[in-house]
Design an enzyme around this catalytic site. Structure first.
Site, mmCIF file in Angstrom:
data_model
loop_
_atom_site.group_PDB
_atom_site.id
_atom_site.type_symbol
_atom_site.label_atom_id
_atom_site.label_comp_id
_atom_site.label_asym_id
_atom_site.label_seq_id
_atom_site.Cartn_x
_atom_site.Cartn_y
_atom_site.Cartn_z
ATOM 1 N N GLY A 150 0.799 -1.213 0.000
ATOM 2 C CA GLY A 150 0.000 0.000 0.000
ATOM 3 C C GLY A 150 0.834 1.267 0.000
ATOM 4 N N SER A 151 1.952 1.263 0.721
ATOM 5 C CA SER A 151 2.786 2.468 0.789
ATOM 6 C C SER A 151 3.356 2.823 -0.567
ATOM 7 C CB SER A 151 3.913 2.281 1.806
ATOM 8 O OG SER A 151 3.405 2.246 3.125
ATOM 9 N N ASN A 153 -7.421 3.123 9.974
ATOM 10 C CA ASN A 153 -6.786 1.936 10.514
ATOM 11 C C ASN A 153 -6.758 1.891 12.034
ATOM 12 O OD1 ASN A 153 -5.022 4.199 9.818
ATOM 13 N ND2 ASN A 153 -3.381 3.020 10.751
ATOM 14 N N GLN A 182 -7.295 -0.533 4.593
ATOM 15 C CA GLN A 182 -7.990 -1.142 5.720
ATOM 16 C C GLN A 182 -9.432 -1.515 5.394
ATOM 17 O OE1 GLN A 182 -7.044 -2.349 8.478
ATOM 18 N NE2 GLN A 182 -4.954 -1.568 8.615
ATOM 19 N N SER A 205 -3.797 -3.544 -0.058
ATOM 20 C CA SER A 205 -2.610 -4.304 0.318
ATOM 21 C C SER A 205 -2.986 -5.739 0.639
ATOM 22 C CB SER A 205 -1.932 -3.657 1.526
ATOM 23 O OG SER A 205 -0.739 -4.335 1.863
ATOM 24 N N HIS A 255 -1.508 -8.101 2.602
ATOM 25 C CA HIS A 255 -1.380 -8.684 3.947
ATOM 26 C C HIS A 255 -2.464 -8.214 4.911
ATOM 27 C CE1 HIS A 255 0.472 -5.437 6.554
ATOM 28 N NE2 HIS A 255 0.603 -4.877 5.363
ATOM 29 N N THR A 287 10.971 -7.572 -11.986
ATOM 30 C CA THR A 287 10.480 -8.936 -12.169
ATOM 31 C C THR A 287 9.290 -9.198 -11.259
ATOM 32 O OG1 THR A 287 12.723 -9.674 -12.680
ATOM 33 C CG2 THR A 287 11.133 -11.370 -12.080
ATOM 34 N N CYS A 347 2.651 1.121 12.017
ATOM 35 C CA CYS A 347 3.636 1.950 11.318
ATOM 36 C C CYS A 347 4.139 3.083 12.191
ATOM 37 C CB CYS A 347 3.022 2.507 10.036
ATOM 38 S SG CYS A 347 2.528 1.216 8.872
#
Length: 396
Positions: free
Chosen positions: A74-75, A162, A190, A210, A212, A248, A336
């Site tokens: 996401g960042s 979040n 989120q 994102s 994860h 890649t 974060c």
């Protein structure tokens, strides 16, 4: 021999575990080692799986009217959008009307990767306006209306916070932004997989998610780009992702992301019902057994899995460490920002006093939790708060 401490993970907004199905699929996919940019059989197979994942992610966020670009998370996706705004403003190929726009709007409760990207552009000469939120974390619509002008190039607002879980009025916000002729970005990291999203219907130009956060692997994210919305690469190099994101392909990670997106889309209604019931059980239990607590976030427009509580007279890190000793893994706010001793910028933006912000815990729920786990927290936390309050000078 001492009794083994029960482990209860309740920090799903920080990250989620791989589901057994995603883990199994990724392990099998490790055999598909070909480079997805190669033209031979192994490369074509890897490429096909990347495209399969792209379709799954697109379906999860209702993004048929645009393109999904895979990123490292996401960042990176958010930075790619902000970098595009910088390039837009300086690009000689853009029309004079776009070049005349140099204002960027965002809110006071955004993720650090958005706020810091905005502040970086401010140093580059952009006029950045940080818009206020109300006591529940909702963007003040009057402030947005007053800030929008023919100078506004871009607006970035997170779909759901979040830390406190408040869900923004994205459709209304986007309508105002588009009526002003500006570009609209939604940070949905989120929100994805927890509430229904439809990038097409919302009319946003960009949307980030994102892997994860939806029970997929770390190190993979995606940026939705609406058709005809401008986009410049952040990473230069090869032709991957239509020359918008070189490097890649992370085949297995992207494949796992796709499998997680498929499951999230399929189970989103079930998730909402089950997780909301557990969250409400936790809230009621803590309200009943711990006096003088404050629930943060919107009472209705909130993620089904998020519960942020302030405990006056107790300090957040002490609560967190005491819970951890009892096997309860929660958070004082965004992972974060865990290296900072400052109180949550999100809670302060809602008008919460420093003391209360320092004494706040975020419980974020997810698949795998049971009523037994929730009841363990309800049983374990009250004596921790009572002990900390008795020791604290804050409650004297």
């Amino acid at each position: 021999m001492s009794e083994k401490i029960r482990k209860v993970y309740i920090d799903y907004n920080a990250t989620t575990p791989l589901t057994p199905e995603v883990k199994t699929a990724m392990i099998k996919d490790l055999e598909v080692f070909g480079n997805a940019s190669s033209m031979h059989a192994r490369g074509r197979l890897a490429h096909a799986r990347v495209e399969q994942a792209r379709q799954a992610v697109s379906k999860l966020i209702g993004a048929e009217n645009g393109t999904i670009i895979f990123t490292s998370g996401g960042s990176e996706a958010n930075n790619m959008v902000f970098n595009t705004m910088r390039r837009l403003a300086e690009s000689p190929v853009q029309n004079s009307q776009v070049n005349a726009r140099n204002e960027i709007l965002t809110t006071a409760i955004e993720h650090p990767c958005v706020l810091n990207s905005a502040l970086y552009l401010q140093k580059e000469g952009f006029n950045v306006k940080i818009l206020p939120v109300d006591e529940y974390g909702k963007l003040k619509m009057d402030a947005l209306k007053d800030a929008l002008s023919d100078k506004t190039l871009f607006v970035s607002v997170m779909a759901a916070n979040n830390e406190i879980g408040t869900v923004q009025d994205i459709w209304e916000i986007t309508a105002q932004v588009k009526s002003a002729g500006a570009l609209m970005h939604i940070d949905a990291v989120q929100a994805a997989g927890k509430i229904t999203l439809n990038a097409n219907e919302m009319g946003v130009d960009y949307l980030t998610i994102s892997s994860h956060k939806i029970y997929g692997p770390k190190g993979v994210g995606a940026l939705y780009q609406k058709k005809d919305a401008p986009l410049f690469p952040l990473i230069h190099g090869g032709h991957q992702e239509d020359s918008l994101r070189a490097g890649t392909y992370n085949n297995t990670g992207i494949f796992g992301f796709g499998k997680a997106a498929e499951a999230a889309a399929e189970n989103i209604e079930k998730y909402g019902i089950y997780i909301t019931a557990l969250r409400d059980r936790l809230r009621r239990g803590l309200e009943k057994n711990i006096p003088d607590i404050k629930i943060n976030g919107h009472p209705k427009d909130i993620l089904p899995n998020t519960l942020n509580i302030s405990f006056p007279g107790a300090e957040g890190e002490s609560i967190l460490l005491s819970m951890d000793m009892q096997g309860i893994e929660a958070s004082t706010g965004s992972a974060c920002a865990s290296g900072s001793l400052e109180p949550s910028h999100v809670l302060l933006a809602t008008g919460l006093e420093h003391e209360l912000a320092h004494g706040s815990i975020r419980f974020s729920l997810g698949w795998g939790l049971t009523e037994y786990d929730i009841d363990y927290i309800i049983e374990t936390l009250p004596p921790i708060i009572a002990r900390l309050r008795a020791m604290s000078t804050l409650s004297a």
